[in-house]
Scaffold this motif. Structure first.
Motif, PDB file in Angstrom:
ATOM      1  N   LEU A 158     -10.087  -6.847  -8.130  1.00 35.87           N
ATOM      2  CA  LEU A 158     -11.207  -6.939  -7.208  1.00 35.87           C
ATOM      3  C   LEU A 158     -10.788  -7.615  -5.908  1.00 35.87           C
ATOM      4  O   LEU A 158     -11.290  -7.286  -4.834  1.00 35.87           O
ATOM      5  CB  LEU A 158     -12.369  -7.703  -7.851  1.00 35.87           C
ATOM      6  N   LYS A 159      -9.874  -8.570  -5.994  1.00 36.63           N
ATOM      7  CA  LYS A 159      -9.394  -9.234  -4.785  1.00 36.63           C
ATOM      8  C   LYS A 159      -8.684  -8.236  -3.862  1.00 36.63           C
ATOM      9  O   LYS A 159      -8.847  -8.271  -2.646  1.00 36.63           O
ATOM     10  CB  LYS A 159      -8.469 -10.386  -5.153  1.00 36.63           C
ATOM     11  N   GLU A 160      -7.888  -7.333  -4.451  1.00 32.76           N
ATOM     12  CA  GLU A 160      -7.229  -6.301  -3.647  1.00 32.76           C
ATOM     13  C   GLU A 160      -8.262  -5.377  -3.005  1.00 32.76           C
ATOM     14  O   GLU A 160      -8.118  -4.968  -1.853  1.00 32.76           O
ATOM     15  CB  GLU A 160      -6.269  -5.486  -4.513  1.00 32.76           C
ATOM     16  N   VAL A 161      -9.301  -5.062  -3.766  1.00 31.03           N
ATOM     17  CA  VAL A 161     -10.343  -4.168  -3.270  1.00 31.03           C
ATOM     18  C   VAL A 161     -11.084  -4.813  -2.105  1.00 31.03           C
ATOM     19  O   VAL A 161     -11.365  -4.176  -1.086  1.00 31.03           O
ATOM     20  CB  VAL A 161     -11.315  -3.808  -4.411  1.00 31.03           C
ATOM     21  N   LEU A 162     -11.408  -6.097  -2.227  1.00 27.71           N
ATOM     22  CA  LEU A 162     -12.136  -6.791  -1.172  1.00 27.71           C
ATOM     23  C   LEU A 162     -11.318  -6.884   0.116  1.00 27.71           C
ATOM     24  O   LEU A 162     -11.868  -6.902   1.215  1.00 27.71           O
ATOM     25  CB  LEU A 162     -12.530  -8.194  -1.636  1.00 27.71           C
ATOM     26  N   LYS A 163     -10.005  -6.947  -0.020  1.00 30.90           N
ATOM     27  CA  LYS A 163      -9.143  -7.007   1.161  1.00 30.90           C
ATOM     28  C   LYS A 163      -8.897  -5.629   1.784  1.00 30.90           C
ATOM     29  O   LYS A 163      -8.243  -5.523   2.816  1.00 30.90           O
ATOM     30  CB  LYS A 163      -7.798  -7.633   0.782  1.00 30.90           C
ATOM     31  N   GLY A 164      -9.415  -4.596   1.133  1.00 31.87           N
ATOM     32  CA  GLY A 164      -9.216  -3.249   1.651  1.00 31.87           C
ATOM     33  C   GLY A 164      -7.873  -2.651   1.295  1.00 31.87           C
ATOM     34  O   GLY A 164      -7.510  -1.591   1.808  1.00 31.87           O
ATOM     35  N   GLN A 165      -7.104  -3.321   0.390  1.00 27.61           N
ATOM     36  CA  GLN A 165      -5.781  -2.823   0.024  1.00 27.61           C
ATOM     37  C   GLN A 165      -5.854  -1.680  -0.984  1.00 27.61           C
ATOM     38  O   GLN A 165      -4.967  -0.838  -1.030  1.00 27.61           O
ATOM     39  CB  GLN A 165      -4.951  -3.974  -0.554  1.00 27.61           C
ATOM     40  N   ARG A 166      -6.878  -1.678  -1.816  1.00 26.86           N
ATOM     41  CA  ARG A 166      -7.100  -0.601  -2.798  1.00 26.86           C
ATOM     42  C   ARG A 166      -8.575  -0.235  -2.780  1.00 26.86           C
ATOM     43  O   ARG A 166      -9.413  -0.964  -2.248  1.00 26.86           O
ATOM     44  CB  ARG A 166      -6.702  -1.051  -4.228  1.00 26.86           C
ATOM     45  N   HIS A 167      -8.900   0.888  -3.402  1.00 28.56           N
ATOM     46  CA  HIS A 167     -10.282   1.311  -3.529  1.00 28.56           C
ATOM     47  C   HIS A 167     -10.693   1.286  -4.998  1.00 28.56           C
ATOM     48  O   HIS A 167      -9.850   1.234  -5.885  1.00 28.56           O
ATOM     49  CB  HIS A 167     -10.469   2.729  -2.979  1.00 28.56           C
ATOM     50  N   ALA A 168     -11.993   1.344  -5.214  1.00 27.21           N
ATOM     51  CA  ALA A 168     -12.541   1.483  -6.559  1.00 27.21           C
ATOM     52  C   ALA A 168     -13.455   2.702  -6.566  1.00 27.21           C
ATOM     53  O   ALA A 168     -13.937   3.138  -5.519  1.00 27.21           O
ATOM     54  CB  ALA A 168     -13.318   0.226  -6.952  1.00 27.21           C
ATOM     55  N   THR A 169     -13.691   3.266  -7.736  1.00 26.80           N
ATOM     56  CA  THR A 169     -14.549   4.442  -7.821  1.00 26.80           C
ATOM     57  C   THR A 169     -15.235   4.487  -9.175  1.00 26.80           C
ATOM     58  O   THR A 169     -14.887   3.735 -10.096  1.00 26.80           O
ATOM     59  CB  THR A 169     -13.729   5.739  -7.611  1.00 26.80           C
TER      60      THR A 169
END
Length: 341
Positions: free
Chosen positions: A91-102
């Motif tokens: 989730l930390k990576e997602v919040l930084k915009g480094q990865r996405h979730a779906t």
């Protein structure tokens, strides 16, 4: 209630427009201005500005012909996983915009299944293109119950297939024994998260409609036929005036629904109804733009054709308008979800 766009929303819209004009990675440009942190829950490290901020971002993405569905899916997953303690490093990576979730199998049925060992099998629907590190999949367990599961994207057990719908890029995820963690959510959180996702989708569609109308208005004022601009024909000018008026009304409704949701006063049926009318309106406006452009509008590189393709895909991403009208009732408790009562 004041439905005028406030200064913060105006500046946010301008920032999104600027990000879309850059030549680099659009997702990276958006992350630089705080997307998706803007609307993410504060408990996850987001700013918690709510749905009123999210709809501004998505409306401008639609107007810019860059729907970026992976962004909306990411925000939906963040809302579903709030306060669950699940997959916090990702989730930390997602919040930084480094990865996405779906999500997979949440908006449409896909036949995903989980075996007795907690492993996920099957194929997802066509998803917005993105670099997904985290998936919330709705699947049927070996005992016949259906519930959501959290899956970390692992190339060994989750293959990614690039595809397209109407020449727009998509991906499909092929799960081959991916480790899945059951997710127990209160029914109210599940319903509210899906309703918010529908409102964000409606914002994209209304943005697309506005872009199509802007292109159509510009064309009919420039295009001269039989010695007079097309706009001088009453059938043209009156038709466009009606659509512009409807766009203004639906935009006000969009902001009203988002405001009610942020205040905790939403009507559970409003989100589905809003998405249904937004989808119908976007298709109507993009078709009108194609019609008024004539053969020029049918060229693949034309803005009118691009807007129509986008509207055709985005209008059905969370269910066809007719199905949304039929389902515009309070959500029943989804299988596998717990009630907080």
């Amino acid at each position: 209630m004041d439905l005028r766009i406030d200064p913060l929303q105006t500046r946010l819209a301008e920032a999104v427009d600027t990000a879309l004009t850059r030549t680099g990675d659009v997702y990276a440009e958006l992350a630089a201005i705080g997307v998706p942190v803007l609307g993410a829950p504060q408990s996850l490290g987001g700013l918690g500005l709510g749905l009123s901020a999210d709809i501004v971002v998505n409306a401008r993405l639609g107007h810019g012909l860059e729907p970026l569905g992976a962004y909306r899916e990411t925000v939906l997953v963040l809302e579903l996983l709030e306060e669950t303690g699940v997959a916090e490093p990702l989730l930390k990576e997602v919040l930084k915009g480094q990865r996405h979730a779906t999500t997979a199998g949440v908006h449409t049925g896909t036949g995903l299944r989980v075996d007795a060992e907690g492993r996920l099998w099957g194929d997802s629907e066509h998803l917005p293109a993105g670099d997904f590190g985290l998936v919330v999949a709705r699947a049927t367990a070996h005992d016949g119950t259906t519930r959501p599961y959290v899956v970390s994207q692992d190339p060994a057990t989750c293959a990614v297939e690039a595809g397209s719908l109407l020449r727009l890029p998509t991906v499909r995820l092929h799960f081959g024994g991916a480790r899945a963690e059951a997710l127990d959510l209160p029914a109210e959180r599940w319903s509210r998260a899906l309703d918010a996702a529908r409102v964000r989708q409606a914002a994209v569609l209304l943005g697309l409609a506005d872009r199509a109308l802007a292109v159509a208005r510009s064309h009919v004022n420039r295009r001269v036929q039989y010695g007079s601009p097309l706009v001088n024909l009453q059938t043209v000018s009156h038709g466009l005036a009606r659509l512009v008026g409807e766009s203004d009304g639906w935009r006000l409704l969009l902001h009203e629904v988002a405001w009610h949701r942020d205040q905790g006063r939403e009507n559970p049926a409003d989100a589905a109804r809003l998405l249904a009318v937004a989808a119908e309106h976007a298709l109507l406006c993009t078709r009108k733009a194609l019609q008024l452009h004539g053969v020029r509008g049918m060229l693949a590189h034309s803005t009118a054709a691009t807007a129509y393709r986008l509207a055709s895909v985005e209008a059905a991403r969370m269910g066809a308008p007719a199905a949304l009208w039929d389902g515009a009732t309070p959500h029943p408790a989804a299988p596998g979800l717990t009630s907080s009562r």
